[in-house]
Design an enzyme around this catalytic site. Structure first.
Site, PDB file in Angstrom:
ATOM      1  N   ARG A 201      89.905  61.309 -47.105  1.00 32.75           N
ATOM      2  CA  ARG A 201      90.868  62.549 -47.293  1.00 32.75           C
ATOM      3  C   ARG A 201      91.111  62.139 -48.267  1.00 32.75           C
ATOM      4  O   ARG A 201      91.051  63.130 -49.346  1.00 32.75           O
ATOM      5  CB  ARG A 201      92.163  62.659 -46.971  1.00 32.75           C
ATOM      6  CG  ARG A 201      93.170  63.758 -47.351  1.00 32.75           C
ATOM      7  CD  ARG A 201      92.681  64.922 -46.494  1.00 32.75           C
ATOM      8  NE  ARG A 201      93.436  66.432 -46.350  1.00 32.75           N
ATOM      9  CZ  ARG A 201      93.111  67.450 -46.162  1.00 32.75           C
ATOM     10  NH1 ARG A 201      92.262  67.612 -45.127  1.00 32.75           N
ATOM     11  NH2 ARG A 201      94.304  68.361 -47.006  1.00 32.75           N
ATOM     12  N   GLU A 202      91.079  61.491 -49.434  1.00 30.51           N
ATOM     13  CA  GLU A 202      91.482  60.975 -50.295  1.00 30.51           C
ATOM     14  C   GLU A 202      89.953  61.295 -51.388  1.00 30.51           C
ATOM     15  O   GLU A 202      90.082  61.753 -52.715  1.00 30.51           O
ATOM     16  CB  GLU A 202      92.100  59.566 -50.947  1.00 30.51           C
ATOM     17  CG  GLU A 202      93.581  59.121 -50.153  1.00 30.51           C
ATOM     18  CD  GLU A 202      94.614  59.674 -51.380  1.00 30.51           C
ATOM     19  OE1 GLU A 202      93.785  60.971 -52.283  1.00 30.51           O
ATOM     20  OE2 GLU A 202      95.855  60.297 -50.938  1.00 30.51           O
ATOM     21  N   SER A 203      88.919  60.723 -50.637  1.00 30.21           N
ATOM     22  CA  SER A 203      87.920  60.652 -51.952  1.00 30.21           C
ATOM     23  C   SER A 203      86.432  60.551 -51.246  1.00 30.21           C
ATOM     24  O   SER A 203      85.784  61.241 -51.476  1.00 30.21           O
ATOM     25  CB  SER A 203      87.902  59.307 -52.782  1.00 30.21           C
ATOM     26  OG  SER A 203      87.179  58.302 -51.224  1.00 30.21           O
ATOM     27  N   TYR A 309      97.809  67.531 -45.481  1.00 29.38           N
ATOM     28  CA  TYR A 309      97.559  65.875 -45.507  1.00 29.38           C
ATOM     29  C   TYR A 309      98.273  65.236 -44.525  1.00 29.38           C
ATOM     30  O   TYR A 309      97.104  64.361 -43.881  1.00 29.38           O
ATOM     31  CB  TYR A 309      97.535  65.460 -46.937  1.00 29.38           C
ATOM     32  CG  TYR A 309      97.942  64.528 -47.364  1.00 29.38           C
ATOM     33  CD1 TYR A 309      96.405  63.596 -48.156  1.00 29.38           C
ATOM     34  CD2 TYR A 309      98.582  62.875 -46.847  1.00 29.38           C
ATOM     35  CE1 TYR A 309      95.825  62.357 -48.504  1.00 29.38           C
ATOM     36  CE2 TYR A 309      97.973  61.763 -47.108  1.00 29.38           C
ATOM     37  CZ  TYR A 309      97.013  61.773 -47.742  1.00 29.38           C
ATOM     38  OH  TYR A 309      96.563  59.962 -48.214  1.00 29.38           O
TER      39      TYR A 309
END
Length: 315
Positions: A201-203, A309
């Site tokens: 999800r972040e990168s 998220y």
């Protein structure tokens, strides 16, 4: 009390009724949604939950069985309710050798390949989007598979999304940096799937990515947070560039998530929300008069980004 509901307030009327724990009001608010909104998985799920509260068993089961066929947050919640396996719907893209060769022989892909051969990864990836210009259909799918083979996971995910092909699960959710992730999961006593999901999800597994606000690396650590973590675990901190090293970034990210998990009594959803929006916001959102079911709490998170998220992390 609003006399007219728009696209935003129609949806929040449902959430307000969920917060109220009044399932008659939930059903009324769902009834005010547009025909298009009623077809969305989110609101079909809550319709089924409303039917559950009013003992309309058959109607409820029909919706849950339909949702359980979907590879999604609400699909998995429905599968959990029915106590059945998740529908992964995995259909990998088949990249034939001749198609791969044909694509890589095009001038723009030759340039990308040359940059890559010269170990100029940044330039190669920047030119990738120029190479994709005017590609569509099967050629886009082939390009996504090439990016996957080159371990350019973020570009593979973004490329396949351009083609609107969602069923190559291994491409879209890669098991990359497994040594670092498994080592730190063991160190922090975390499920590896949580760290994989945070990285995804972040990168999207790009160790060099940075955010507009300054977060860096696989788990998007803010430099100030990274410096504090380094102090806590006695890791030598020279500059924020250390966060671009996958081994360090995963170490710091797993440590921080474990802190959030400890702060919020081991609740995965609360810890994920804190990782995204900060623990101060989660503290604020927990100032409520009674306990909520986790699905209701997630649905009523005030920040749209954090709602999405948390659902993505849990999925």
């Amino acid at each position: 009390q609003l006399p007219h509901l728009d696209a935003t307030t129609r949806l929040w009327a449902v959430r307000a009724a969920l917060i109220e724990d009044n399932w008659r009001h939930v059903d009324q608010a769902l009834g005010n949604l547009s025909a298009k909104e009623k077809k969305q998985e989110r609101w079909r799920y809550w319709q089924a939950k409303a039917l559950l509260q009013t003992n309309q068993r058959e109607k409820r089961l029909v919706i849950f069985k339909q949702l359980a066929n979907e590879r999604s947050y609400y699909g998995f919640l429905a599968a959990d309710f029915l106590q059945q396996d998740y529908a992964l719907g995995n259909k990998p893209i088949i990249l034939e050798a001749k198609n791969r060769s044909r694509l890589l022989s095009q001038q723009r892909f030759v340039i990308v390949s040359e940059f890559k051969a010269l170990e100029m990864e940044k330039e190669a990836q920047q030119f990738w989007w120029e190479a994709l210009r005017n590609l569509e259909g099967d050629d886009l799918l082939a390009a996504a598979k090439i990016a996957q083979q080159w371990h350019w996971h973020r570009l593979a995910i973004l490329t396949v999304s351009r083609a609107k092909y969602w069923d190559d699960v291994a491409l879209r959710f890669p098991i990359a940096y497994s040594d670092n992730i498994e080592q730190n999961a063991q160190l922090q006593q975390l499920d590896t799937s949580i760290i994989y999901s945070l990285v995804r999800r972040e990168s999207m597994f790009d160790p060099a990515v940075g955010s507009p606000v300054g977060a860096l690396g696989l788990m998007q650590i803010m430099p100030a947070t990274g410096k504090q973590i380094a102090k806590e675990i006695r890791y030598p901190w020279r500059s924020k560039s250390v966060l671009l090293r996958p081994a360090v970034n995963v170490k710091f990210g797993a440590h921080y998530y474990k802190q959030m998990l400890g702060k919020f009594d081991g609740h995965f959803a609360l810890a994920a929300a804190a990782y995204n929006a900060g623990p101060h916001n989660v503290d604020k959102w927990l100032k409520i008069e009674r306990d909520y079911a986790a699905d209701i709490w997630i649905e009523t998170i005030p920040y749209k980004e954090t709602r999405a998220y948390v659902a993505a992390i849990l999925t």
